[in-house]
Design a protein around this motif. Structure first.
Motif, PDB file in Angstrom:
ATOM      1  N   CYS A 458      -3.652  -0.690   9.261  1.00  0.00           N
ATOM      2  CA  CYS A 458      -3.184   0.007   8.124  1.00  0.00           C
ATOM      3  C   CYS A 458      -3.491  -1.148   7.044  1.00  0.00           C
ATOM      4  CB  CYS A 458      -1.694   0.624   8.120  1.00  0.00           C
ATOM      5  SG  CYS A 458      -1.164   1.163   6.603  1.00  0.00           S
ATOM      6  N   GLU A 460      -2.187  -0.650   3.719  1.00  0.00           N
ATOM      7  CA  GLU A 460      -1.067  -0.489   3.153  1.00  0.00           C
ATOM      8  C   GLU A 460       0.295  -1.329   3.716  1.00  0.00           C
ATOM      9  OE1 GLU A 460      -1.237   1.390   0.527  1.00  0.00           O
ATOM     10  OE2 GLU A 460       0.841   0.703  -0.104  1.00  0.00           O
ATOM     11  N   CYS A 461       0.527  -1.110   5.015  1.00  0.00           N
ATOM     12  CA  CYS A 461       1.869  -2.023   5.721  1.00  0.00           C
ATOM     13  C   CYS A 461       1.277  -2.941   6.769  1.00  0.00           C
ATOM     14  CB  CYS A 461       2.670  -0.984   6.217  1.00  0.00           C
ATOM     15  SG  CYS A 461       2.254  -0.026   7.741  1.00  0.00           S
ATOM     16  N   PHE A 463       0.488  -2.315   9.780  1.00  0.00           N
ATOM     17  CA  PHE A 463       0.591  -1.752  10.978  1.00  0.00           C
ATOM     18  C   PHE A 463      -0.809  -1.797  12.030  1.00  0.00           C
ATOM     19  CE2 PHE A 463       0.189   1.703  14.192  1.00  0.00           C
ATOM     20  CZ  PHE A 463       1.457   1.773  14.823  1.00  0.00           C
ATOM     21  N   CYS A 498      -1.395   6.576   8.895  1.00  0.00           N
ATOM     22  CA  CYS A 498      -0.805   5.136   9.360  1.00  0.00           C
ATOM     23  C   CYS A 498       0.265   5.980  10.067  1.00  0.00           C
ATOM     24  CB  CYS A 498      -0.506   4.105   8.516  1.00  0.00           C
ATOM     25  SG  CYS A 498       0.619   3.030   9.131  1.00  0.00           S
ATOM     26  N   CYS A 501       3.646   3.966   8.145  1.00  0.00           N
ATOM     27  CA  CYS A 501       4.186   4.326   7.127  1.00  0.00           C
ATOM     28  C   CYS A 501       3.387   5.408   6.292  1.00  0.00           C
ATOM     29  CB  CYS A 501       3.677   3.061   6.074  1.00  0.00           C
ATOM     30  SG  CYS A 501       2.007   2.872   5.432  1.00  0.00           S
TER      31      CYS A 501
HETATM   32 ZN    ZN Z   1       0.897   1.729   7.376  1.00  0.00          ZN
END
Ligand code: ZN
Ligand code: ADP
Ligand code: ZN
Length: 753
Positions: A458, A460-461, A463, A498, A501
């Motif tokens: 991911c 974004e986070c 993961f 994801c 998140c």
């Molecule tokens: Zn994420």
């Protein structure tokens, strides 16, 4: 053992994870059927279990239990084989009963069932006679001298009779394949007294239908002749003699094996040929069947249990002079061995990594010594340990320096990928692919990872999608739209957001063969492309079909994992591309450099085996690493020197002996404390007995969790093998891990993941 003086007492090993062997009395009615090597049914605690008779023992004062039944009409192993099994049990610190069980073909062992002893023994006897499988029978027809006054048949009947007279005998199956439905004609021939029919057992031989044209030994080139002369001279000596036959693929090693074996066979001896499973191709088997008219048995993992048992029985009955097989064939019950060949001796697949962790390559030397046989280890890229032993004079080195057909070695170029991260193909490789296609040449593209992408991350986070059972990332397989774990069965559908998140900003990183295939198709839309890896070759024949495509020229580009690197001869291949050469280099394993060298050398060996010179392009992030640069330059000896210097400095084989101890369990804490306890015990034993052994760990294994089991490791190193063995034996006698934790000892581990 036929002596009638009671009581007869025998030593029995049971097929259970127990070190001890046990004594039993033999009641007089069973005595005539008891012999070393037969299985017996014995009372064991409250159960009845199968045991193997190891031999008679002197009278005992103890009150002994009696055996319940004898399960085999004939011994399954000889005294000489038992000696070998004992050696294996001792060396690998494994229970003798389990060693024997591993050595015998699957399906032969009878489990204890909760039935009354009589029925069970009868069922067991039945199983022995049929191997737990149905014995297959077939009808065979033979011609008879025509009785006076018989009208000769016409039409199909005459053709069948001609075949019978030509061949002496033919199976109903063969007749059907030649003439179609022929039952009425056959019945008629028998009625007329022109032929007779016999129904008898047939072995399920996968090559039975094939007719082999015999070929003659080839006139050898100088290097081959020198090698053969050394082997035959050693055979004449009748002593154990180990050799390393070092020669690139195509240098004529197999021809040397064939002629050396012919020499052994002519002297009334037998031969055992071990090859890695993947190299056990029909082409190889055909070469042996064409050359020899004596009995040949083939043992590979594609056989059904029934077929395997048939082959085993043929060997046991002495109907076989040459046995060819993968790893487990080292236990083949072939007697009178004159020669053992271990082809591609460097292959990791000779090591069994579960249960009895034996190495068939090493055991070939042990068995060869016991049988006073000649043992040949053959390879283009021998293990550095083997090379070292040859340099030290422990093996006789034989070299075939050139390819038989005087082909130039392929032109090899390294492509530095360090500043082109993310690209699948450097421009050089992309251009070479297009050029080779335009010139009508075939290409192999090698990548040691299947699937599409190695992980989902991911943006974004951060993961990363991981297997819940194993400490690895999941590999995305695009054609199935799922993420798979390559270590267990776990799979999940590809998520669209994801899972951590719910951001839609998820990306796939890393690449596998599936993705390379897609990129090749995009790059060269007109090329005929196929992929060969474990996903595309499931089931019988998948493998052969792809190889045939290359052989027949119906494929331009074959993309694959190490499956394409080994053993095949592709005359039309003029370009080999290695998409990434160093994936194996960074594994936490003392053989990583050696494996990388071998893999690159093997892949390079696929190029230019026909009339065209080959070209090899290797993409790498480590162009300066000696494993990569030496492989590209065809510098085996220089590689060995550098690798041996590293091994000496770090205390790895051949400068030390290793043993691994793995503890695994589903509970993390219990596994860890069992590993700690094992280390404390080892340290104490080492101190008390002054063993010169280095004890490393415990540490989580590089693969810290597999199939839900947490894994901890210890590594033992010793300059002296006897010291290592004594410490392990004492450790094994005393160690008591909790019931939930499994402990495995791996003597001479070949990978430490
Ligand atoms: Zn994420
Ligand atoms: P390797 O086992 O080293 O790969 P092979 O024995 O398979 O080598 O030989 C490679 C090819 O060369 C085979 O097609 C084989 O039949 C052929 N060959 C081997 N030795 C000779 C020889 N002395 N003369 C002609 N052809 C040979
Ligand atoms: Zn898994």
């Amino acid at each position: 053992m036929t002596e009638p003086t009671p009581p007869i007492i025998i030593e029995v090993a049971v097929a259970l994870p127990l070190d001890a062997t046990f004594h039993y009395a033999v009641p007089p009615d069973l005595a005539p059927r008891v012999a070393t090597g037969v299985r017996v049914l014995v009372p064991f605690g409250r159960r009845k279990v199968t045991g193997y008779v190891l031999g008679p023992v002197a009278a005992s004062s103890e009150e002994l239990k009696e055996i319940v039944d004898v399960l085999d009409p004939e011994p399954l192993f000889t005294a000489a084989e038992l000696e070998f099994f004992r050696w294996v049990a001792c060396y690998y610190l494994h229970p003798l009963g389990e060693v024997i069980k591993t050595a015998l073909p699957a399906g032969i062992n009878v489990a204890s069932r909760k039935r009354d002893a009589g029925t069970q023994a009868d069922a067991a006897k039945d199983e022995v006679l049929t191997g737990g499988r149905k014995v297959k029978t077939g009808r065979f027809y033979r011609p008879l001298a025509p009785p006076a006054g018989t009208q000769p048949p016409r039409g199909k009947g005459k053709e069948i009779l001609d075949l019978l007279r030509d061949a002496g005998e033919a199976s109903a199956e063969l007749i059907r394949s030649r003439f179609g439905g022929s039952a009425p004609q056959l019945t008629r021939l028998v009625e007329l007294g022109l032929a007779e029919m016999e129904e008898r057992e047939v072995y399920r031989d996968p090559f039975r239908e094939e007719v082999f044209e015999h070929d003659a030994p080839l006139p050898l080139n100088h290097a081959q002749a020198v090698a053969l002369a050394s082997l035959t001279e050693a055979m004449t000596g009748g002593k154990f003699a180990p050799f390393l036959l070092h020669g690139v693929t195509g240098s004529g090693k197999t021809e040397v094996y064939l002629q050396a074996i012919a020499y052994a066979v002519a002297r009334g001896r037998t031969a055992l040929v071990l090859v890695p499973e993947i190299a056990l191709t029909p082409q190889l088997v055909r070469r042996f069947k064409r050359r020899f008219s004596c009995g040949i048995a083939v043992l590979h993992s594609g056989l059904s249990d029934g077929e395997r048992f048939d082959e085993w029985r043929r060997i046991r009955r002495g109907e076989v002079t040459i046995a060819i097989g993968a790893r487990s064939a080292i236990f083949a019950p072939i007697e009178g061995l004159g020669m053992i060949v271990v082809d591609e001796e460097h292959e990791g697949s000779y090591k069994q990594s579960e249960g009895l962790r034996y190495n068939a390559r090493d055991l070939a030397l042990v068995r060869g010594k016991m049988e006073k046989a000649v043992v040949v280890l053959g390879s283009a890229t021998p293990l550095v340990t083997t090379w070292h032993a040859a340099q030290a004079g422990k093996l006789t080195l034989l070299t075939l320096p050139e390819r038989v057909r005087e082909l130039p070695m392929p032109r090899t170029e390294l492509i530095d990928m360090r500043h082109r991260k993310g690209d699948t193909f450097a421009p050089e490789l992309a251009a070479a692919l297009a050029e080779n296609l335009a010139a009508g040449g075939q290409t192999l593209l090698f990548l040691n990872r299947r699937g599409y992408a190695t992980y989902l991350i991911c943006q974004e986070c951060g993961f990363v999608l991981r297997c819940p059972n194993c400490a690895v990332t999941l590999t995305f397989h695009r054609n199935r739209q799922r993420h798979f774990c390559h270590y267990c069965d776990y799979a999940i559908p590809a998520p669209s957001v994801c899972p951590g998140c719910t951001s839609p900003d998820i990306g796939l990183l890393g690449r596998g063969t599936e993705r390379v295939e897609e990129e090749v198709r995009a790059l060269l839309p007109d090329a005929r492309v196929a992929r060969m890896d474990r996903d595309t070759t499931r089931g019988r024949g998948g493998h052969a079909r792809l190889l045939k495509g290359v052989e027949e020229g119906s494929l331009d580009i074959l993309i694959g994992t190490q499956m394409i690197a080994k053993g095949h001869d592709f005359p039309g291949v003029t370009l080999v591309g290695v998409v990434s050469a160093d994936a194996a280099l960074n594994l936490p394993d003392f053989r990583a450099a050696e494996r990388t060298f071998q893999l690159i050398a093997q892949v390079m060996g696929r190029a230019g085996r026909g009339d065209q010179p080959g070209r090899v392009l290797i993409q790498t992030l480590a162009p300066d690493h000696y494993a990569v640069s030496r492989a590209a330059a065809h510098e085996f000896e220089a590689f060995c020197r550098e690798e041996l210097a590293c091994r000496e400095e770090l205390g790895y084989p051949p400068f030390a002996h290793l043993a691994g101890i793995t503890l695994s369990g589903t509970a993390a804490a219990a596994t860890e404390s069992a590993a700690d306890a094992a280390a404390i015990l080892l340290q104490r034993l080492k101190r008390e007995h002054r063993h010169r052994v280095e004890i490393l760990g415990p540490a989580p294994a590089p693969l810290a969790k597999v199939r839900g089991r947490h894994r901890w490791q210890l590594l033992l190193k010793a300059a002296n093998r006897a010291d290592l063995h004594r410490l392990l034996a004492r450790f094994r006698a005393e160690v008591r891990p909790p019931a939930t934790v499994r402990l495995a000892i791996d003597v001479d581990p070949v990978d430490m993941l």
